[in-house]
Motif scaffolding. Structure first.
Motif, PDB file in Angstrom:
ATOM      1  N   ALA A 119      -0.706  11.869  -0.363  1.00  0.00           N
ATOM      2  CA  ALA A 119      -1.974  12.659  -1.042  1.00  0.00           C
ATOM      3  C   ALA A 119      -2.907  10.968  -1.247  1.00  0.00           C
ATOM      4  N   ALA A 120      -1.846  10.260  -2.893  1.00  0.00           N
ATOM      5  CA  ALA A 120      -3.141   9.142  -2.825  1.00  0.00           C
ATOM      6  C   ALA A 120      -2.950   8.392  -2.594  1.00  0.00           C
ATOM      7  N   GLY A 130      -6.537   8.006   0.223  1.00  0.00           N
ATOM      8  CA  GLY A 130      -8.325   7.188   0.122  1.00  0.00           C
ATOM      9  C   GLY A 130      -8.560   5.969   0.990  1.00  0.00           C
ATOM     10  N   GLY A 131      -6.567   5.813   2.070  1.00  0.00           N
ATOM     11  CA  GLY A 131      -6.940   4.188   3.011  1.00  0.00           C
ATOM     12  C   GLY A 131      -6.316   2.992   1.812  1.00  0.00           C
ATOM     13  N   THR A 132      -6.288   2.915   0.061  1.00  0.00           N
ATOM     14  CA  THR A 132      -5.840   2.621   0.293  1.00  0.00           C
ATOM     15  C   THR A 132      -4.268   1.642  -0.305  1.00  0.00           C
ATOM     16  N   ALA A 133      -3.590   0.608  -0.528  1.00  0.00           N
ATOM     17  CA  ALA A 133      -2.445   0.264  -0.055  1.00  0.00           C
ATOM     18  C   ALA A 133      -1.806   0.085  -1.858  1.00  0.00           C
ATOM     19  N   LEU A 134      -0.612   1.188  -2.359  1.00  0.00           N
ATOM     20  CA  LEU A 134      -0.801   1.428  -3.321  1.00  0.00           C
ATOM     21  C   LEU A 134       0.715   0.257  -4.012  1.00  0.00           C
ATOM     22  N   THR A 135       0.961   0.159  -5.407  1.00  0.00           N
ATOM     23  CA  THR A 135       2.631  -0.220  -5.309  1.00  0.00           C
ATOM     24  C   THR A 135       3.209   1.208  -5.499  1.00  0.00           C
ATOM     25  N   ALA A 136       5.084   0.352  -5.672  1.00  0.00           N
ATOM     26  CA  ALA A 136       5.527   1.655  -6.231  1.00  0.00           C
ATOM     27  C   ALA A 136       5.734   2.252  -7.040  1.00  0.00           C
ATOM     28  N   SER A 137       5.032   1.183  -7.862  1.00  0.00           N
ATOM     29  CA  SER A 137       4.974   1.357  -9.457  1.00  0.00           C
ATOM     30  C   SER A 137       3.672   2.373  -9.644  1.00  0.00           C
ATOM     31  N   GLU A 138       2.826   2.086  -8.825  1.00  0.00           N
ATOM     32  CA  GLU A 138       1.305   3.478  -9.093  1.00  0.00           C
ATOM     33  C   GLU A 138       1.779   4.446  -8.629  1.00  0.00           C
ATOM     34  N   ARG A 174       5.164 -11.011  -5.437  1.00  0.00           N
ATOM     35  CA  ARG A 174       6.395 -10.206  -5.665  1.00  0.00           C
ATOM     36  C   ARG A 174       6.264  -9.122  -5.286  1.00  0.00           C
ATOM     37  N   HIS A 175       5.132  -8.506  -5.221  1.00  0.00           N
ATOM     38  CA  HIS A 175       5.037  -7.011  -5.253  1.00  0.00           C
ATOM     39  C   HIS A 175       4.947  -6.756  -3.563  1.00  0.00           C
ATOM     40  N   ARG A 176       5.494  -5.560  -3.660  1.00  0.00           N
ATOM     41  CA  ARG A 176       5.288  -4.962  -2.193  1.00  0.00           C
ATOM     42  C   ARG A 176       4.017  -3.224  -2.517  1.00  0.00           C
ATOM     43  N   TYR A 177       2.831  -3.449  -1.163  1.00  0.00           N
ATOM     44  CA  TYR A 177       1.993  -2.294  -1.348  1.00  0.00           C
ATOM     45  C   TYR A 177       2.987  -1.877   0.085  1.00  0.00           C
ATOM     46  N   TYR A 178       2.102   0.216  -0.495  1.00  0.00           N
ATOM     47  CA  TYR A 178       2.838   1.337   0.371  1.00  0.00           C
ATOM     48  C   TYR A 178       1.146   1.433   0.931  1.00  0.00           C
ATOM     49  N   ALA A 179       1.086   1.669   2.278  1.00  0.00           N
ATOM     50  CA  ALA A 179       0.164   2.681   2.548  1.00  0.00           C
ATOM     51  C   ALA A 179       0.851   3.794   3.810  1.00  0.00           C
ATOM     52  N   CYS A 210     -11.220  10.342   3.634  1.00  0.00           N
ATOM     53  CA  CYS A 210     -10.328  10.838   4.246  1.00  0.00           C
ATOM     54  C   CYS A 210      -9.675   9.388   5.345  1.00  0.00           C
ATOM     55  N   TYR A 211      -8.723   8.912   4.978  1.00  0.00           N
ATOM     56  CA  TYR A 211      -7.836   8.226   5.113  1.00  0.00           C
ATOM     57  C   TYR A 211      -8.801   6.119   5.068  1.00  0.00           C
TER      58      TYR A 211
END
Length: 233
Positions: A24-25, A28-36, A68-73, A113-114
């Motif tokens: 669900a997070a 919004g179509g934005t990639a987020l890190t594992a921490s976020e 160093r970061h991984r971003y998920y989408a 929506c995405y």
């Protein structure tokens, strides 16, 4: 049966509460890190990483590295459409809030929506475009008309580039809050990008909410009512 097995596999991935909050997070179509995403799900980072690995292996997420970061989408628009449909079923059948808060109201009015406009504004736009003959609806199929191609080109969209993509130019997406269709596909995404470029609307920080400015709202509503002419030069 294979079809049933595939359905059960996807359902198990989406059905976990922590994974559902992560997905669900990402709507919004934005990639987020594992921490976020761990914060969104309310779990520890190691637990979030395990969930993200399952979602990625299941084809629902894509991961990119930057430094160093991984971003998920979300993997693609089809995953987003599936989640929006599930949200619609949940809204219809799940527990009802007696007094929804202001955030809920804003989400119902206009949200992303995405990558396209959803909510009451998105549904109104879909209905207006169909009523003016800019898009043609035949059952579940939505197609751009010749009149529509001219209108959207005048509005500043590159229709020929959209036609060259694998993604459909027009597609309907069931809106979970209004429970009717809004416009998705390359055209839906292009229109939202254009609204933001024209400063008719902006995306609210850390939210899926789309806020129209007063002049932008007036221009948006005028566009929905107009029969001809250039609207977004």
């Amino acid at each position: 049966m294979k079809a049933g097995t595939d359905l059960a596999q996807i359902a198990s991935l989406v059905g976990d509460p922590a994974r559902a909050n992560m997905l669900a997070a990402l709507m919004g179509g934005t990639a987020l890190t594992a921490s976020e995403l761990a914060m969104e799900a309310g779990v520890t980072l190691p637990t979030a990483s395990a969930h993200l690995a399952r979602l990625s292996d299941g084809g629902l997420l894509r991961m990119t590295r930057q430094g160093r970061h991984r971003y998920y989408a979300l993997a693609d628009h089809q995953v987003a459409a599936m989640l929006e449909s599930i949200m619609g079923v949940a809204a219809a059948l799940g527990p009802r809030k007696v007094l929804p808060g202001p955030r809920d109201t804003a989400m119902r009015e206009a949200r992303i929506c995405y990558d396209h406009l959803a909510g009451e504004a998105g549904v109104a736009m879909f209905d207006a475009f169909a009523g003016r003959g800019l898009i043609a609806i035949d059952g579940d199929d939505v197609n751009l008309t010749d009149k529509g191609a001219g209108f959207f080109s005048d509005f500043g969209l590159d229709i020929e580039a959209m036609r060259g993509k694998r993604r459909p130019v027009c597609r309907s997406c069931l809106d979970w809050s209004v429970r009717r269709s809004h416009l998705a596909g390359s055209l839906g995404a292009g229109m939202l990008d254009r609204f933001i470029a024209l400063k008719w609307a902006r995306r609210e920080k850390n939210s899926r909410v789309i806020r129209f400015t007063p002049p932008g709202r007036a221009a948006f509503e005028k566009m929905l009512r107009a029969d001809e002419g250039r609207t977004g030069a």
